[in-house]
Design a protein around this motif. Sequence first.
Motif, mmCIF file in Angstrom:
data_model
loop_
_atom_site.group_PDB
_atom_site.id
_atom_site.type_symbol
_atom_site.label_atom_id
_atom_site.label_comp_id
_atom_site.label_asym_id
_atom_site.label_seq_id
_atom_site.Cartn_x
_atom_site.Cartn_y
_atom_site.Cartn_z
ATOM 1 N N LEU A 225 45.295 41.076 52.311
ATOM 2 C CA LEU A 225 45.371 39.628 52.493
ATOM 3 C C LEU A 225 46.063 38.907 51.347
ATOM 4 C CD1 LEU A 225 41.780 38.987 53.906
ATOM 5 C CD2 LEU A 225 43.910 39.368 55.170
ATOM 6 N N PHE A 226 46.066 39.510 50.152
ATOM 7 C CA PHE A 226 46.653 38.814 49.007
ATOM 8 C C PHE A 226 47.899 39.520 48.476
ATOM 9 C CE2 PHE A 226 46.934 38.398 44.356
ATOM 10 C CZ PHE A 226 47.164 37.033 44.256
ATOM 11 N N ALA A 227 47.724 40.699 47.904
ATOM 12 C CA ALA A 227 48.818 41.336 47.167
ATOM 13 C C ALA A 227 49.995 41.702 48.065
ATOM 14 C CB ALA A 227 48.291 42.567 46.433
ATOM 15 N N LEU A 228 49.739 42.508 49.097
ATOM 16 C CA LEU A 228 50.839 42.953 49.959
ATOM 17 C C LEU A 228 51.447 41.794 50.738
ATOM 18 C CD1 LEU A 228 49.343 46.323 51.254
ATOM 19 C CD2 LEU A 228 51.165 46.006 49.566
ATOM 20 N N ASN A 229 50.634 40.821 51.090
ATOM 21 C CA ASN A 229 51.139 39.646 51.816
ATOM 22 C C ASN A 229 52.141 38.878 50.956
ATOM 23 O OD1 ASN A 229 51.353 37.713 53.842
ATOM 24 N ND2 ASN A 229 49.676 36.500 53.018
ATOM 25 N N LEU A 230 51.789 38.654 49.687
ATOM 26 C CA LEU A 230 52.708 37.938 48.795
ATOM 27 C C LEU A 230 53.940 38.774 48.456
ATOM 28 C CD1 LEU A 230 50.332 36.149 46.246
ATOM 29 C CD2 LEU A 230 51.644 35.131 48.106
ATOM 30 N N LEU A 231 53.729 40.050 48.186
ATOM 31 C CA LEU A 231 54.858 40.904 47.804
ATOM 32 C C LEU A 231 55.856 41.066 48.933
ATOM 33 C CD1 LEU A 231 52.983 43.671 45.765
ATOM 34 C CD2 LEU A 231 54.441 41.854 44.870
ATOM 35 N N ALA A 232 55.368 41.083 50.173
ATOM 36 C CA ALA A 232 56.275 41.209 51.320
ATOM 37 C C ALA A 232 57.189 40.002 51.450
ATOM 38 C CB ALA A 232 55.459 41.393 52.598
ATOM 39 N N GLN A 233 56.759 38.851 50.938
ATOM 40 C CA GLN A 233 57.561 37.633 51.032
ATOM 41 C C GLN A 233 58.395 37.386 49.783
ATOM 42 O OE1 GLN A 233 55.171 34.231 52.474
ATOM 43 N NE2 GLN A 233 53.521 35.699 52.837
#
Length: 678
Positions: A433-441
């Motif tokens: 919900l946090f790390a991968l979501n931000l890194l993908a963007q």
Amino acid sequence: MLRNLFLPEKQAVIFALKGIIAMAMALTLALSLNLDRPYWALVSAVFLQMRPESGLVIEKAMCQIIGTIIGGLFGIVLLAYLMPYPYLALGVLALWLGVNSALSAMVRQANFVYAFAMAAVTSEIIVLMVMASPSTADSQAVFDIAQARVSEIIIGSICAGVVSHMFWPVKVKDSLQRQARSVINQTLQYLVTELDKSGTHENRHKQIDGIMATLGMVSEDSSAVSYEGPKGPGHTRAANQLAQKVLSLLALVQIFGRLQRRHTELMTPTLTKLLDRLRDAFGRIAESEDFDYCLEQVKTLRSDLADYRLNNDSEVPFESHLLNVGAEITSELTVLLRAFRALEERDSTLLNAPSMLTYRDPLAGLIIGIRTMVVFLIGACIWVGTGSSAALMIMILPVIFSIMLARLPLMILKVVLKRLLIGVVVAVLVAVLFALNLLAQSSGQLEILLLVLAVPYFIGLLLLFDRQTLPYGLGFCIPFSILVSPSRDMSRAFSIDFTISSAMAIFAGVSILFWVFHLITGPSVQLLVHRIFKTTYQDLLEVNQHAAPAAWYNRRMADRLLRLTNYDQGSKSRAITDLALTALNLGHVSVRLRSICENLAGKQLQSLERWQTALAEAFLLASKGRCDDSFEKASQSLYYELLALEGNSSQVEAIQGMFLRINLTFERSAEAIAMQKV
């Protein structure tokens, strides 16, 4: 946990910042070297942060690097010979993991345990990564994977060591001084309690438990302080000397306490006055924080006892014997205080006292090794049956935890594993919900990667700082690193099926570990206690065959005392702890008796060896709840031989008092053990 997250201590914040810097350095270096799985450098840095003191970090880094290299070499050799036979390779790998796990049970220091864990897990990672891609597996691929894994772990170790030394350094010496002050105060309070007629059974054993726990920490940290500058080895010797003298004091003072509690008919006015004088002096020393004052009080007490012995010719054997014991207590206390001072200032006059020796039980090691093998083989069956690459996590992380947590009692282990599982669940949620979501963007820049990861790691490290919340932090940081898998190419981590599968595998692996620990609990407490007492019996037989018998005996008894007090904490009678303290005392008694006898009659006493054998056998018999008159007969034989050679001197009468006291102790100990078995 909430307090540590929202109201952290200053030292916890510094600890977390140091961890962030170390992990950022490790990840940056691993990415710049184009290593395949740089998150293992992160994991390596996380493990080294669990004790932030410079000496401990250096020692753990060395252990980690040595273990990693050994594990890497074994992985290469295993694949070189068994790559065409995957099932045989998995079997040999399971055996290697079991051997390292069993050997880890033979050492006490956590850093040395970690070395065996790294030797096991590094080879496991290399073998499994090669076997996961059999189509591309050749000698070059094996070497590349081994080189990458070893490089990643070594980079993490070096970065953690550099940060620990350069940023807000914390010294083992400082914590060792606090522990030393604590154990001295605990010991003095115990001396007062033991000599107090109104002291309770529960209070005495509570203090003993505290002393042994603190002494265990002193012993564990004493090896790491040697890495902290030129004074480090001297601090190590001082810590070892301090531990030796604490054990000697525990061995001596119980003589007085048990006598006045259980044999009041033997308490003469002289002995009552002696105990009052000792109790008052120990109380004043315990209340003061002025080192010079404490040392002066001990010197005064020692002088008073010496004058009293010269001016009073006692005809009661007990009085003569206990006056000697009182003088010996003051002598040991003097050296104890000097050892504490040597932790602050170099004192070259201190003896080079040996370190405490780990009690090694091959049976316990065998069970721990089998348990680790079972954990690995269950994961291997799941991996072979499903063919899922995520199932590799079932074999890797649980093996690390199985080795690192093997020494914990089952009740504590349940709590630790539950908290690990909670940390894993939170790591999955934060990663998705946090790390991968931000890194993908994001644009994939290293700076953004570090900034996004800094917040979760900071929270996890805050939890790692506190021993009570450490399992939450460990369960969060390690799975979070694996799930995010920071690298140049984040495509695998951005695949939701990989993330969820890996999360399920990690959760399943820790759950399997939880149930394996429940099913394979190891030898019973009764069997472990019997084996410790049997080994102590052997030591009593040979204690006088060594150059420094008292130090030799102390270093072997320290870890046994700690284990026995832990085993016995659930009982009300604490008969096992009492017998363990008796065993400590018996070794000192036999050393002291041999010295006196040889001064009186040389080495011509024929009954002395028979007496030593009878002493050891009487102790072993008492550990089974039985008692006979063999020791009493051996004591009478030695006493009459001394009378024939030296006549009725005060020293011979003191020896007779010693025999009487020991025989009473055996009778009391056998009765207490027998009642506990009922």
